[in-house]
Design an enzyme around this catalytic site. Structure first.
Site: not given
Ligand code: RFL
Ligand code: PHB
Length: 411
Positions: A94, A222, A314, A406
Site C-alpha cells: 500500500h 480511516y 491500534p 505511519y
C-alpha cells in the site's frame, strides 16, 4: 540488583519436593506470539539455541485476529528470518491511506511524501509462517505449557519452570525473553517497586469483524465521524477487516452483522458505503484501547519484549511493528554477546528500545485523539479535530509528518 529471587506464579502448584525434569538452553522465550516466534527464528539462524514456552495451543494462537499493517522494517526483519516468501506473494503493498472527516477525504501518499510503502499482511499469517519455519528447523516449542514461573532471573543461572501434561519441568538458561504479551507472567513477576508503569486507558473500544467480501477500496480508509471512528481494512483481495469505535460496555452479542454494517455505513457516508460489499462475519471481537509502557525493559537476565512491555491503541498500526523492532534490538544484542563477547548492546537494550517505543506511543495517541469521538467531546474539541484535519489536508509538511510515522521511524 537484588540477589537470588523466586517469583512463582500465584496459581503454581509446584512444591519444592516435586520431581522436575531438568534441561538447559541458551535463551528461554516465554510466549509464541509474533515476538517470541520471530526472536527464536532469528536466534536459530545465528546459531543461538532457544526454547519457546506457550500457554495456549497452536490452534488457539492461530485463531486470534489482530494486526494487519507491516512497516518496511518489519518486512525486512521477516525476510531476514527467512519467512518472507508467502508475504511477498500474497501481501498487498500500500502506497497510501485515506483519511475521511465527515464527507471530506484526504489521501496520504506515502510514495510521494516519503518514498516508501507499507505491507498489508495479517498477523495471523505472519505467525503461521513463523510457526512453520520453526517446525521445519526442528525448533523447540512447547504449547500448552502451564504454570510458567521465572526463577532467579537476576542471577547468573536463571531458570524457568512449567508444567506440561502433569509433569513439572525446569529449564536452566543464560537469558529469559518475556514475549508473553500484556497479560503474561513476565512483567507480573517483577516487584512493583522495581518497575514504572505509564498508562492511558481510552473510554472506548474497537469492534472488529472479518468477512469474506471484497475490500471497500484498494487502500485503508480511516474515518472520523460524529457517531465515532470507523476503519476499512483488509487481509486480501477477497477478505476484509472492518472496525467501528464502540462503547467499552458493549458486548459482541449486541452487535449483529446487520447492525454492524448499518453503523459502519452511516459513519463512512453514502458515497463510500455505496461500494460496500456486506456479508456474514467470520470473526467478530471487541478490543479495548490502551497506551501503556513499562520501564525499564531489562531486569538482570530477563528482557521484556513487545506487548509484555508496551501497548499502543491500534489506530497507528504500530503494535506488531514495535514488537518486531524490540526483537531486532534484542537479537542483535544477543548475537553481539554470544559471537563477539560484547555486552554493551544488551546493557543498552532497554534504553534503545524505549526511545523508539515512546515515539510510536506519541504517534498512536495523537492519531487516536484526532480520529475518535470521546464521551466528553465538546463543540470546541470537534472543531479542533476538524481544524487539524484541514491542516493535514492543506499542508505537505503535516501530511509528511503523518506519513513518516505511519510507514515507521527507523530502527
Ligand atoms: P502477543 O501476540 O500477545 O503474544 C503473547 C503470547 O504469549 C502467550 N502467553 C504466555 N505463554 C506462556 N506462559 C504465560 N504465562 C503466558 N501468558 C501469555 C500468549 O498466549 C501469546 O501467545 O504479544 P507479542 O508477540 O508481543 O505481539 C504483539 C502483537 O500481537 C500486538 O502488538 C498487535 O497485534 C497490535 N495490533 C496491531 N499492530 C500493528 O503493528 N499493526 C496493526 O495493524 C495492529 N492492529 C493490533 C491491531 C491489536 C489488536 N488487538 C486485538 C489488541 C488490531 C487489533 C484489534
Ligand atoms: C487491521 O487491518 O487489522 C488494522 C489496520 C490498521 C490499523 C489497525 C488494524 O490501524
Amino acid at each position: 540488583m537484588a540477589g537470588l529471587s523466586v517469583h512463582p506464579v500465584v496459581s503454581g502448584r509446584a512444591s519444592a519436593q516435586e520431581k522436575r525434569l531438568k534441561t538447559r538452553t541458551q535463551v528461554v522465550i516465554i510466549g509464541a506470539g509474533p515476538s517470541g516466534l520471530l526472536l527464536s527464528q532469528l536466534l536459530h539462524l545465528r546459531g543461538i539455541e532457544s526454547v519457546v514456552l506457550e500457554r495456549q495451543s497452536r490452534e488457539y494462537v492461530l485463531s486470534r485476529v489482530r494486526a494487519g499493517v507491516l512497516e518496511q522494517a518489519t518486512v525486512a526483519l521477516l525476510e531476514q528470518a527467512q519467512v518472507g516468501a508467502r508475504m511477498r506473494r500474497e501481501g498487498l503493498v500500500h502506497e497510501g491511506v485515506l483519511l475521511q472527516f465527515d464527507s471530506r477525504v484526504h489521501r496520504i501518499d506515502f510514495r510521494d511524501l516519503v518514498g516508501s510503502s507499507v505491507m498489508v499482511y495479517g498477523q495471523t499469517e505472519v505467525t503461521r509462517d513463523l510457526m512453520n519455519a520453526r517446525d521445519a528447523a526442528g525448533g523447540q516449542l512447547v504449547y500448552e505449557a502451564q504454570e510458567v514461573a521465572l526463577l532467579d532471573y537476576e542471577s547468573e543461572r536463571p531458570r524457568v519452570s512449567y508444567r506440561k501434561d502433569g509433569q513439572l519441568h525446569e529449564i536452566e538458561c543464560d537469558y529469559i525473553a518475556g514475549c508473553d504479551g500484556f497479560h503474561g507472567v513476565c512483567r507480573a513477576s517483577i516487584p512493583a517497586d522495581r518497575i514504572a508503569l505509564f498508562e492511558r486507558v481510552y473510554p472506548f473500544g474497537w469492534l472488529g469483524i472479518l468477512s469474506r467480501t471484497r475490500p471497500l477500496d484498494e487502500e485503508l480508509i480511516y474515518t472520523s465521524h460524529s457517531r465515532g471512528f470507523a476503519l476499512a481494512s483488509m487481509r486480501s483481495h477477497a477478505v476484509s477487516r472492518y472496525y467501528v469505535q464502540c462503547s467499552l460496555d458493549d458486548k459482541v452479542e449486541q452487535w449483529s452483522d446487520d447492525r454492524f454494517w448499518e453503523e459502519f455505513s452511516l459513519r463512512v457516508g453514502p458515497e463510500i458505503s455505496a461500494r460496500l460489499e456486506t456479508g456474514p462475519s467470520i470473526e467478530k471481537s471487541i478490543a479495548p484501547l490502551r497506551s501503556f509502557v513499562a520501564e525499564p525493559m531489562r531486569f538482570g537476565n530477563l528482557f521484556l519484549v513487545g506487548d509484555a512491555a508496551h501497548i499502543v491503541p491500534p489506530t497507528g498500526a504500530k503494535g506488531l511493528n514495535l514488537a518486531a523492532s524490540d526483537v531486532g534490538y534484542l537479537c542483535r544484542a544477543l548475537v553481539d554477546r554470544y559471537q563477539h563477547h560484547r555486552h554493551e548492546a544488551l546493557a543498552a537494550y532497554s534504553e534503545t528500545a524505549l526511545r523508539r517505543i515512546w515515539r510510536a506511543e506519541r504517534f498512536s495517541w495523537w492519531m487516536t485523539s484526532l480520529m475518535h469521538r470521546f464521551p466528553e467531546t465538546t463543540g470546541f474539541d470537534r472543531r479542533v479535530q476538524v481544524a487539524e484535519f484541514d491542516y493535514l489536508a492543506g499542508s505537505r509538511a503535516a501530511s509528511t509528518a503523518l506519513a513518516e510515522n505511519y510507514i515507521g521511524l527507523p530502527h
